[in-house]
Design a protein around this motif. Structure first.
Motif, PDB file in Angstrom:
ATOM      1  N   SER A  71       4.173  -9.060   3.842  1.00 51.27           N
ATOM      2  CA  SER A  71       4.164 -10.443   4.319  1.00 51.27           C
ATOM      3  C   SER A  71       3.031 -11.247   3.704  1.00 51.27           C
ATOM      4  CB  SER A  71       4.016 -10.463   5.842  1.00 51.27           C
ATOM      5  OG  SER A  71       2.653 -10.339   6.224  1.00 51.27           O
ATOM      6  N   GLY A  72       3.023 -12.534   4.026  1.00 57.56           N
ATOM      7  CA  GLY A  72       1.887 -13.379   3.702  1.00 57.56           C
ATOM      8  C   GLY A  72       0.732 -13.093   4.646  1.00 57.56           C
ATOM      9  N   GLY A  73      -0.349 -13.846   4.497  1.00 58.71           N
ATOM     10  CA  GLY A  73      -1.509 -13.656   5.363  1.00 58.71           C
ATOM     11  C   GLY A  73      -2.602 -14.638   5.013  1.00 58.71           C
ATOM     12  N   PRO A  74      -3.572 -14.851   5.915  1.00 61.32           N
ATOM     13  CA  PRO A  74      -4.624 -15.849   5.697  1.00 61.32           C
ATOM     14  C   PRO A  74      -5.783 -15.356   4.831  1.00 61.32           C
ATOM     15  CG  PRO A  74      -4.878 -14.862   7.853  1.00 61.32           C
ATOM     16  CD  PRO A  74      -3.628 -14.268   7.269  1.00 61.32           C
ATOM     17  N   GLY A  75      -5.818 -14.062   4.499  1.00 60.66           N
ATOM     18  CA  GLY A  75      -6.953 -13.508   3.765  1.00 60.66           C
ATOM     19  C   GLY A  75      -6.873 -13.718   2.266  1.00 60.66           C
ATOM     20  N   SER A  76      -7.890 -13.231   1.574  1.00 57.27           N
ATOM     21  CA  SER A  76      -7.938 -13.210   0.097  1.00 57.27           C
ATOM     22  C   SER A  76      -8.120 -11.762  -0.334  1.00 57.27           C
ATOM     23  CB  SER A  76      -9.101 -14.060  -0.438  1.00 57.27           C
ATOM     24  OG  SER A  76      -8.896 -15.433  -0.143  1.00 57.27           O
ATOM     25  N   VAL A  77      -7.254 -11.278  -1.201  1.00 52.57           N
ATOM     26  CA  VAL A  77      -7.238  -9.852  -1.530  1.00 52.57           C
ATOM     27  C   VAL A  77      -8.534  -9.363  -2.149  1.00 52.57           C
ATOM     28  CG1 VAL A  77      -4.733  -9.751  -1.772  1.00 52.57           C
ATOM     29  CG2 VAL A  77      -6.122 -10.326  -3.768  1.00 52.57           C
ATOM     30  N   TYR A  78      -9.302 -10.266  -2.766  1.00 50.23           N
ATOM     31  CA  TYR A  78     -10.519  -9.855  -3.450  1.00 50.23           C
ATOM     32  C   TYR A  78     -11.742  -9.836  -2.532  1.00 50.23           C
ATOM     33  CZ  TYR A  78     -10.398 -14.965  -3.701  1.00 50.23           C
ATOM     34  OH  TYR A  78     -10.253 -16.287  -3.380  1.00 50.23           O
ATOM     35  N   GLU A  79     -11.603 -10.273  -1.291  1.00 51.64           N
ATOM     36  CA  GLU A  79     -12.730 -10.263  -0.364  1.00 51.64           C
ATOM     37  C   GLU A  79     -12.997  -8.854   0.154  1.00 51.64           C
ATOM     38  OE1 GLU A  79     -11.630 -13.042   2.639  1.00 51.64           O
ATOM     39  OE2 GLU A  79     -12.356 -14.789   1.517  1.00 51.64           O
ATOM     40  N   HIS A  80     -14.239  -8.600   0.521  1.00 48.13           N
ATOM     41  CA  HIS A  80     -14.642  -7.267   0.968  1.00 48.13           C
ATOM     42  C   HIS A  80     -13.862  -6.821   2.208  1.00 48.13           C
ATOM     43  CE1 HIS A  80     -17.152  -3.798   1.799  1.00 48.13           C
ATOM     44  NE2 HIS A  80     -17.364  -4.263   3.033  1.00 48.13           N
ATOM     45  N   SER A  81     -13.588  -7.751   3.112  1.00 48.39           N
ATOM     46  CA  SER A  81     -12.916  -7.411   4.367  1.00 48.39           C
ATOM     47  C   SER A  81     -11.408  -7.625   4.313  1.00 48.39           C
ATOM     48  CB  SER A  81     -13.497  -8.260   5.508  1.00 48.39           C
ATOM     49  OG  SER A  81     -13.323  -9.641   5.236  1.00 48.39           O
ATOM     50  N   ALA A  82     -10.873  -7.831   3.121  1.00 44.97           N
ATOM     51  CA  ALA A  82      -9.445  -8.135   2.996  1.00 44.97           C
ATOM     52  C   ALA A  82      -8.578  -6.961   3.447  1.00 44.97           C
ATOM     53  CB  ALA A  82      -9.118  -8.485   1.546  1.00 44.97           C
ATOM     54  N   PRO A  83      -7.451  -7.243   4.099  1.00 46.14           N
ATOM     55  CA  PRO A  83      -6.531  -6.165   4.492  1.00 46.14           C
ATOM     56  C   PRO A  83      -5.754  -5.645   3.286  1.00 46.14           C
ATOM     57  CG  PRO A  83      -5.606  -8.297   5.093  1.00 46.14           C
ATOM     58  CD  PRO A  83      -6.984  -8.564   4.577  1.00 46.14           C
ATOM     59  N   HIS A  84      -5.617  -4.322   3.191  1.00 43.91           N
ATOM     60  CA  HIS A  84      -4.860  -3.705   2.101  1.00 43.91           C
ATOM     61  C   HIS A  84      -3.977  -2.587   2.647  1.00 43.91           C
ATOM     62  CE1 HIS A  84      -7.003  -5.845  -1.037  1.00 43.91           C
ATOM     63  NE2 HIS A  84      -8.164  -5.466  -0.519  1.00 43.91           N
ATOM     64  N   THR A  85      -2.799  -2.464   2.063  1.00 43.48           N
ATOM     65  CA  THR A  85      -1.933  -1.356   2.407  1.00 43.48           C
ATOM     66  C   THR A  85      -2.237  -0.178   1.496  1.00 43.48           C
ATOM     67  OG1 THR A  85       0.365  -0.716   2.815  1.00 43.48           O
ATOM     68  CG2 THR A  85      -0.057  -2.039   0.850  1.00 43.48           C
ATOM     69  N   TRP A  86      -1.477   0.914   1.672  1.00 41.02           N
ATOM     70  CA  TRP A  86      -1.694   2.115   0.868  1.00 41.02           C
ATOM     71  C   TRP A  86      -1.117   1.928  -0.527  1.00 41.02           C
ATOM     72  CZ3 TRP A  86      -4.698   5.370   3.513  1.00 41.02           C
ATOM     73  CH2 TRP A  86      -4.688   5.280   4.895  1.00 41.02           C
ATOM     74  N   LYS A  87      -1.913   2.236  -1.536  1.00 43.27           N
ATOM     75  CA  LYS A  87      -1.418   2.120  -2.909  1.00 43.27           C
ATOM     76  C   LYS A  87      -0.250   3.069  -3.145  1.00 43.27           C
ATOM     77  CE  LYS A  87      -3.036   1.893  -7.689  1.00 43.27           C
ATOM     78  NZ  LYS A  87      -4.223   1.977  -8.592  1.00 43.27           N
ATOM     79  N   GLN A  88      -0.186   4.159  -2.360  1.00 42.39           N
ATOM     80  CA  GLN A  88       0.877   5.157  -2.546  1.00 42.39           C
ATOM     81  C   GLN A  88       2.264   4.614  -2.224  1.00 42.39           C
ATOM     82  OE1 GLN A  88      -2.063   5.594  -1.135  1.00 42.39           O
ATOM     83  NE2 GLN A  88      -2.744   7.740  -1.149  1.00 42.39           N
ATOM     84  N   ILE A  89       2.366   3.498  -1.481  1.00 40.75           N
ATOM     85  CA  ILE A  89       3.709   2.992  -1.177  1.00 40.75           C
ATOM     86  C   ILE A  89       4.415   2.524  -2.443  1.00 40.75           C
ATOM     87  CG2 ILE A  89       3.012   2.263   1.148  1.00 40.75           C
ATOM     88  CD1 ILE A  89       3.360  -0.644   0.163  1.00 40.75           C
ATOM     89  N   PHE A  90       3.632   2.185  -3.466  1.00 39.80           N
ATOM     90  CA  PHE A  90       4.236   1.742  -4.721  1.00 39.80           C
ATOM     91  C   PHE A  90       4.758   2.916  -5.539  1.00 39.80           C
ATOM     92  CE2 PHE A  90       0.923  -1.416  -3.644  1.00 39.80           C
ATOM     93  CZ  PHE A  90       1.738  -2.519  -3.455  1.00 39.80           C
ATOM     94  N   GLU A  91       4.510   4.120  -5.041  1.00 33.65           N
ATOM     95  CA  GLU A  91       4.966   5.318  -5.744  1.00 33.65           C
ATOM     96  C   GLU A  91       6.095   6.019  -4.995  1.00 33.65           C
ATOM     97  OE1 GLU A  91       1.399   7.603  -5.901  1.00 33.65           O
ATOM     98  OE2 GLU A  91       0.304   6.126  -7.117  1.00 33.65           O
ATOM     99  N   LEU A  92       6.622   5.387  -3.939  1.00 37.31           N
ATOM    100  CA  LEU A  92       7.648   6.016  -3.119  1.00 37.31           C
ATOM    101  C   LEU A  92       9.061   5.848  -3.678  1.00 37.31           C
ATOM    102  CD1 LEU A  92       6.405   5.029   0.480  1.00 37.31           C
ATOM    103  CD2 LEU A  92       6.104   7.212  -0.720  1.00 37.31           C
ATOM    104  N   GLY A  93       9.205   5.011  -4.698  1.00 37.33           N
ATOM    105  CA  GLY A  93      10.536   4.771  -5.236  1.00 37.33           C
ATOM    106  C   GLY A  93      11.390   3.889  -4.347  1.00 37.33           C
ATOM    107  N   ILE A  94      10.747   3.103  -3.462  1.00 34.96           N
ATOM    108  CA  ILE A  94      11.432   2.211  -2.542  1.00 34.96           C
ATOM    109  C   ILE A  94      11.271   0.774  -3.040  1.00 34.96           C
ATOM    110  CG2 ILE A  94      11.488   1.342  -0.170  1.00 34.96           C
ATOM    111  CD1 ILE A  94      10.255   3.993   0.701  1.00 34.96           C
TER     112      ILE A  94
END
Length: 517
Positions: free
Chosen positions: A60-83
């Motif tokens: 989804s969208g969100g109010p944060g900025s991905v480059y900020e220290h406190s930014a929310p991030h998902t697991w990088k492994q989801i991009f390797e699930l083939g989904i």
């Protein structure tokens, strides 16, 4: 937050929520495509994500900025699930950030409509034109794409308005889930049908069956006391619960003194006589009005009303030995009462969400909390509830207290009740009531100079509000014909003592909310 109903017999698309106000609008759009969906916070474990076995994942969208220290991030492994994965706004930036691209603050915040140009065809843009209008809401931009990623659409201010990485990864800088984006539903349908290959066989009948089963399983042999108001939300929740557990359920109508004209008697007739719901009437008006004396802040009003509301119900529940309190909470109530990082920015506290005291003697039962208003009406029709109840305009739990700006007392309540009654009566007479999603009058905390009967008057001001919306997350003001507005204004000024001026609110949501408080 997980969906309150889930069936393993249907394919599921998972939505990871990064705090967007529109996250559940995505889920609602997928339901229009007859695809079952679950919304989870962005930080749910990788094991839980895998256990759902999703056909696709939407970030989804969100109010944060991905480059900020406190930014929310998902697991990088989801991009390797083939989904198949689709990132929306912040979700697109998360894809770029996680996979080696660059994201930076834009030169300006882009909010509102933009013209999108498709520069390379893909399954995501199947059956949509090469140019169309989209809705933007972002301050950051992807400035460099990850390796092996190509742009597939752009706008004048955004070179990477849509991206694609073979074989299953897509990103959109705009919001296809909101009604402001043309062909947004088609884009989401393309994702779930042509990219995720979902069967699209989930319906409101499924929701009803699974909600009834879920209520039975959770309640067991316990008793439930129902918080009902006569509105579509509490009516559908009450009928649904009655279908699930029969005489273990009792509905209670608390008259808090903040209802509209003749509302209590109308609600009793609709629920008890028409819908066959067991109903107990409790007159608590004096208690609520006493506690509201001197309270003018809208958030404080909501909390006072919410706390008192639950206390009254707890007292009633003791006499019926109930363990659960039923409420007709919908998702717009939930999302507007949440806060980042949990996850969306707080807009206002809803009386049946954030206004509840921390310690309750009753457990909450909220079978509709994952639904939007139009879905509740669809469910109500499925349950056989009369149209008069299904299409009744929404009325907030705090009632007229939040439609009186400032001090609440019996005199001001009577002024507003009379003005609101005239307004709704004229909308129905003009056959506009069903065209409008929500209409109501507001008593303002100002007085205006006027001339009445050749004499100077200094009286109250009434504001009229009418909006059209599908999901109540966004709304447009409704253009009522001037002849109708003129008739409403004339009647209010001539028939309501203490009012000499009427104004009409022409603000959409956003930037405004639907209610004034």
């Amino acid at each position: 937050m997980t969906s309150s109903v889930r069936t393993d017999s249907h394919e599921t698309v998972l939505i990871l929520d990064f705090g967007s106000q529109y996250s559940h609008s995505i889920a609602r759009r997928l339901r229009e495509c007859k695809v079952h969906s679950i919304v989870l916070p962005f930080d749910r474990s990788l094991e839980e994500i895998k256990s759902i076995q999703p056909k696709g994942i939407i970030l989804s969208g969100g109010p944060g900025s991905v480059y900020e220290h406190s930014a929310p991030h998902t697991w990088k492994q989801i991009f390797e699930l083939g989904i198949p994965i689709l990132g929306i706004c912040y979700g697109l930036q998360e894809i770029a950030y996680q996979l080696g691209g660059q994201v930076a603050r834009g030169t300006k915040y882009e909010y509102g409509h933009a013209m999108l140009t498709v520069i390379e065809q893909s399954d995501l843009f199947r059956d949509v034109p090469s140019t169309f209008t989209v809705w933007m809401s972002h301050g950051d931009l992807v400035t460099e794409l990850p390796p092996s990623t190509v742009p597939i659409a752009k706008t004048d201010n955004c070179s990477f308005a849509a991206i694609y990485m073979k074989p299953y990864l897509y990103g959109l800088q705009f919001h296809p889930e909101v009604t402001h984006t043309e062909f947004g539903l088609q884009i989401l349908r393309n994702f779930v049908v042509h990219i995720c290959h979902c069967r699209c066989d989930w319906t409101m009948e499924d929701f009803s069956e699974n909600a009834i089963a879920s209520i039975r399983q959770r309640v067991g042999s316990a008793k439930v006391i129902g918080a009902v108001s006569g509105g579509v939300d509490s009516t559908v929740a009450a009928v649904l619960t009655s279908r699930a557990i029969g005489n273990q359920f009792e509905a209670v109508l608390v008259d808090n003194g903040l209802l509209r004209k003749d509302e209590a008697s109308q609600v009793i007739h609709r629920l008890r006589d028409t819908c066959g719901v067991q109903l107990r009437y409790v007159d608590a008006a004096s208690r609520f009005l006493q506690l509201l004396q001197g309270v003018v802040d809208p958030e404080e009003k909501r909390k006072v009303i919410g706390k008192t509301f639950v206390e009254v119900f707890e007292k009633e529940a003791k006499s019926s030995d109930a363990s659960f309190l039923l409420q007709g909470t919908l998702y717009p109530d939930v999302i507007e009462s949440s806060s980042h990082l949990g996850p969306s920015v707080t807009i206002k506290t809803h009386h049946n969400v954030g206004g509840l005291p921390e310690k309750m003697n009753l457990k909450l039962l909220e079978p509709l909390r994952d639904l939007f208003k139009d879905e509740v009406r669809e469910l109500g029709t499925l349950l056989g509830i009369p149209e008069e109840s299904i299409y009744r305009h929404p009325f907030p739990g705090p009632g007229l207290a939040i439609r009186i700006i400032g001090q609440v007392d019996e005199q001001r309540l009577e002024i507003l009740r009379h003005a609101d009654s005239i307004y709704i009566e004229e909308l129905k007479r003009a056959n506009l009531y069903r065209c409008i999603s929500q209409a109501f009058a507001v008593l303002l905390p100002v007085k205006a100079v006027g001339v009445m009967g050749d004499s100077r008057s200094y009286e109250d001001v009434i504001a009229l509000r009418a909006v059209e919306t599908v999901d109540y997350m966004t709304a447009r003001w409704y253009s009522i014909p001037s002849s109708v507005l003129e008739r409403v204004s004339s009647r209010i000024v001539n028939e309501v003592n203490g009012v000499n001026r009427v104004v009409y609110d022409i603000t959409s949501k956003p930037p405004a909310t639907i209610e004034w408080e």
